[in-house]
Motif scaffolding. Structure first.
Motif, PDB file in Angstrom:
ATOM      1  N   CYS A 166       0.861  -1.186   0.000  1.00 14.31           N
ATOM      2  CA  CYS A 166       0.000   0.000   0.000  1.00 14.31           C
ATOM      3  C   CYS A 166       0.894   1.232   0.000  1.00 14.31           C
ATOM      4  N   THR A 167       0.610   2.174  -0.891  1.00 12.32           N
ATOM      5  CA  THR A 167       1.441   3.378  -0.988  1.00 12.32           C
ATOM      6  C   THR A 167       1.202   4.332   0.172  1.00 12.32           C
ATOM      7  N   LYS A 168       0.090   4.164   0.872  1.00 12.55           N
ATOM      8  CA  LYS A 168      -0.230   5.069   1.976  1.00 12.55           C
ATOM      9  C   LYS A 168       0.263   4.539   3.320  1.00 12.55           C
ATOM     10  N   THR A 169       0.069   3.245   3.564  1.00 15.32           N
ATOM     11  CA  THR A 169       0.403   2.678   4.872  1.00 15.32           C
ATOM     12  C   THR A 169       1.649   1.807   4.864  1.00 15.32           C
ATOM     13  N   GLY A 170       2.068   1.367   3.673  1.00 12.30           N
ATOM     14  CA  GLY A 170       3.214   0.469   3.583  1.00 12.30           C
ATOM     15  C   GLY A 170       2.876  -0.989   3.821  1.00 12.30           C
ATOM     16  N   GLU A 171       1.612  -1.281   4.144  1.00  8.02           N
ATOM     17  CA  GLU A 171       1.213  -2.669   4.360  1.00  8.02           C
ATOM     18  C   GLU A 171       1.476  -3.480   3.097  1.00  8.02           C
ATOM     19  N   ARG A 172       1.984  -4.707   3.306  1.00  9.80           N
ATOM     20  CA  ARG A 172       2.343  -5.566   2.173  1.00  9.80           C
ATOM     21  C   ARG A 172       1.407  -6.755   2.073  1.00  9.80           C
ATOM     22  N   ILE A 173       1.297  -7.260   0.863  1.00 12.40           N
ATOM     23  CA  ILE A 173       0.604  -8.522   0.626  1.00 12.40           C
ATOM     24  C   ILE A 173       1.554  -9.428  -0.133  1.00 12.40           C
ATOM     25  N   GLU A 174       1.548 -10.671   0.261  1.00 10.21           N
ATOM     26  CA  GLU A 174       2.249 -11.733  -0.462  1.00 10.21           C
ATOM     27  C   GLU A 174       1.160 -12.662  -0.948  1.00 10.21           C
ATOM     28  N   ARG A 215      -8.167   0.711  -0.798  1.00  6.05           N
ATOM     29  CA  ARG A 215      -8.832   1.907  -1.320  1.00  6.05           C
ATOM     30  C   ARG A 215     -10.039   2.263  -0.432  1.00  6.05           C
ATOM     31  N   ARG A 216     -10.831   1.259  -0.080  1.00  6.43           N
ATOM     32  CA  ARG A 216     -12.005   1.500   0.783  1.00  6.43           C
ATOM     33  C   ARG A 216     -11.596   1.959   2.179  1.00  6.43           C
ATOM     34  N   LEU A 217     -10.572   1.335   2.741  1.00  5.88           N
ATOM     35  CA  LEU A 217     -10.200   1.611   4.125  1.00  5.88           C
ATOM     36  C   LEU A 217      -9.347   2.859   4.301  1.00  5.88           C
ATOM     37  N   GLN A 232       5.908  -0.269 -16.386  1.00  5.32           N
ATOM     38  CA  GLN A 232       5.899   1.072 -16.967  1.00  5.32           C
ATOM     39  C   GLN A 232       5.690   2.138 -15.888  1.00  5.32           C
ATOM     40  N   GLY A 233       5.694   1.719 -14.617  1.00  2.00           N
ATOM     41  CA  GLY A 233       5.558   2.665 -13.521  1.00  2.00           C
ATOM     42  C   GLY A 233       4.138   2.893 -13.039  1.00  2.00           C
ATOM     43  N   TRP A 234       3.170   2.121 -13.517  1.00  2.00           N
ATOM     44  CA  TRP A 234       1.780   2.299 -13.129  1.00  2.00           C
ATOM     45  C   TRP A 234       1.494   1.590 -11.803  1.00  2.00           C
ATOM     46  N   THR A 235       0.611   2.176 -11.011  1.00  2.00           N
ATOM     47  CA  THR A 235       0.130   1.517  -9.803  1.00  2.00           C
ATOM     48  C   THR A 235      -1.070   0.647 -10.170  1.00  2.00           C
ATOM     49  N   VAL A 236      -1.522  -0.156  -9.217  1.00  2.48           N
ATOM     50  CA  VAL A 236      -2.716  -0.977  -9.446  1.00  2.48           C
ATOM     51  C   VAL A 236      -3.920  -0.075  -9.704  1.00  2.48           C
ATOM     52  N   GLY A 237      -4.069   0.977  -8.920  1.00  3.15           N
ATOM     53  CA  GLY A 237      -5.198   1.895  -9.089  1.00  3.15           C
ATOM     54  C   GLY A 237      -5.205   2.572 -10.447  1.00  3.15           C
ATOM     55  N   GLU A 238      -4.057   3.023 -10.901  1.00  4.63           N
ATOM     56  CA  GLU A 238      -3.975   3.666 -12.215  1.00  4.63           C
ATOM     57  C   GLU A 238      -4.375   2.690 -13.322  1.00  4.63           C
ATOM     58  N   THR A 239      -3.924   1.457 -13.195  1.00  8.78           N
ATOM     59  CA  THR A 239      -4.269   0.445 -14.196  1.00  8.78           C
ATOM     60  C   THR A 239      -5.764   0.160 -14.191  1.00  8.78           C
ATOM     61  N   LEU A 240      -6.337  -0.053 -13.007  1.00  9.02           N
ATOM     62  CA  LEU A 240      -7.767  -0.368 -12.935  1.00  9.02           C
ATOM     63  C   LEU A 240      -8.632   0.791 -13.416  1.00  9.02           C
ATOM     64  N   ASP A 241      -8.232   2.018 -13.126  1.00  8.34           N
ATOM     65  CA  ASP A 241      -8.984   3.184 -13.618  1.00  8.34           C
ATOM     66  C   ASP A 241      -8.973   3.228 -15.145  1.00  8.34           C
ATOM     67  N   THR A 242      -7.822   2.982 -15.738  1.00 11.14           N
ATOM     68  CA  THR A 242      -7.713   3.005 -17.196  1.00 11.14           C
ATOM     69  C   THR A 242      -8.484   1.840 -17.815  1.00 11.14           C
ATOM     70  N   LEU A 243      -8.413   0.672 -17.199  1.00  8.56           N
ATOM     71  CA  LEU A 243      -9.187  -0.470 -17.691  1.00  8.56           C
ATOM     72  C   LEU A 243     -10.680  -0.182 -17.639  1.00  8.56           C
ATOM     73  N   SER A 244     -11.121   0.461 -16.594  1.00  9.49           N
ATOM     74  CA  SER A 244     -12.538   0.820 -16.469  1.00  9.49           C
ATOM     75  C   SER A 244     -12.966   1.756 -17.595  1.00  9.49           C
ATOM     76  N   GLU A 245     -12.128   2.736 -17.892  1.00 10.69           N
ATOM     77  CA  GLU A 245     -12.429   3.660 -18.995  1.00 10.69           C
ATOM     78  C   GLU A 245     -12.522   2.911 -20.325  1.00 10.69           C
ATOM     79  N   LEU A 246     -11.622   1.977 -20.549  1.00 13.60           N
ATOM     80  CA  LEU A 246     -11.636   1.204 -21.788  1.00 13.60           C
ATOM     81  C   LEU A 246     -12.879   0.312 -21.874  1.00 13.60           C
ATOM     82  N   ARG A 247     -13.277  -0.261 -20.743  1.00 13.03           N
ATOM     83  CA  ARG A 247     -14.503  -1.080 -20.732  1.00 13.03           C
ATOM     84  C   ARG A 247     -15.721  -0.239 -21.067  1.00 13.03           C
ATOM     85  N   MET A 248     -15.802   0.951 -20.465  1.00 13.18           N
ATOM     86  CA  MET A 248     -16.945   1.830 -20.703  1.00 13.18           C
ATOM     87  C   MET A 248     -16.976   2.317 -22.156  1.00 13.18           C
TER      88      MET A 248
END
Length: 120
Positions: A13-21, A36-38, A89-105
């Motif tokens: 997480c870019t805000k808290t540093g929490e990691r997931i494996e 994102r929700r929390l 390419q330097g994208w975050t997960v959020g940036e990718t999902l936002d762009t994918l959403s735009e492409l879907r719409m």
């Protein structure tokens, strides 16, 4: 054995540093959605070990990534794999999902099953 040898996907997480494996890239997407929700934070990839990610283009934006990944996955590209590939390419997960959403719409992508995409 190093930590990266034992788990194929690691993100933080870019805000808290929490990691997931995680064992799947889509688990990282679920982690992003919870973060994102929390916290309102985004998620950045630390490590992604998957042949499709390795072969994805390092530049050119999302279109060449989707084209390369579509050849690799017959039943739809996991959105987590797309996010891992665009992290090169330097994208975050959020940036990718936002762009994918735009492409879907816009009708450029369809979702043959949950969290799996195919270009039109």
């Amino acid at each position: 054995m190093s930590q990266q040898d034992s788990v194929p996907f690691i993100a933080r997480c870019t805000k808290t540093g929490e990691r997931i494996e995680a064992s799947t890239a889509n688990d990282v997407v679920e982690f992003y959605r919870r973060r994102r929700r929390l916290t309102g934070g985004d998620v950045a990839w630390v490590f992604a070990d998957h042949p499709a990610v390795t072969q994805a283009p390092d530049d050119g934006g999302l279109s060449p990534v989707l084209a390369a990944l579509d050849e690799y996955f017959e039943r739809g590209i996991p959105v987590g794999i797309v996010a891992a590939a665009t992290s090169k390419q330097g994208w975050t997960v959020g940036e990718t999902l936002d762009t994918l959403s735009e492409l879907r719409m816009a009708g450029a992508l369809w979702e043959p099953r949950d969290d799996h995409l195919r270009p039109v």
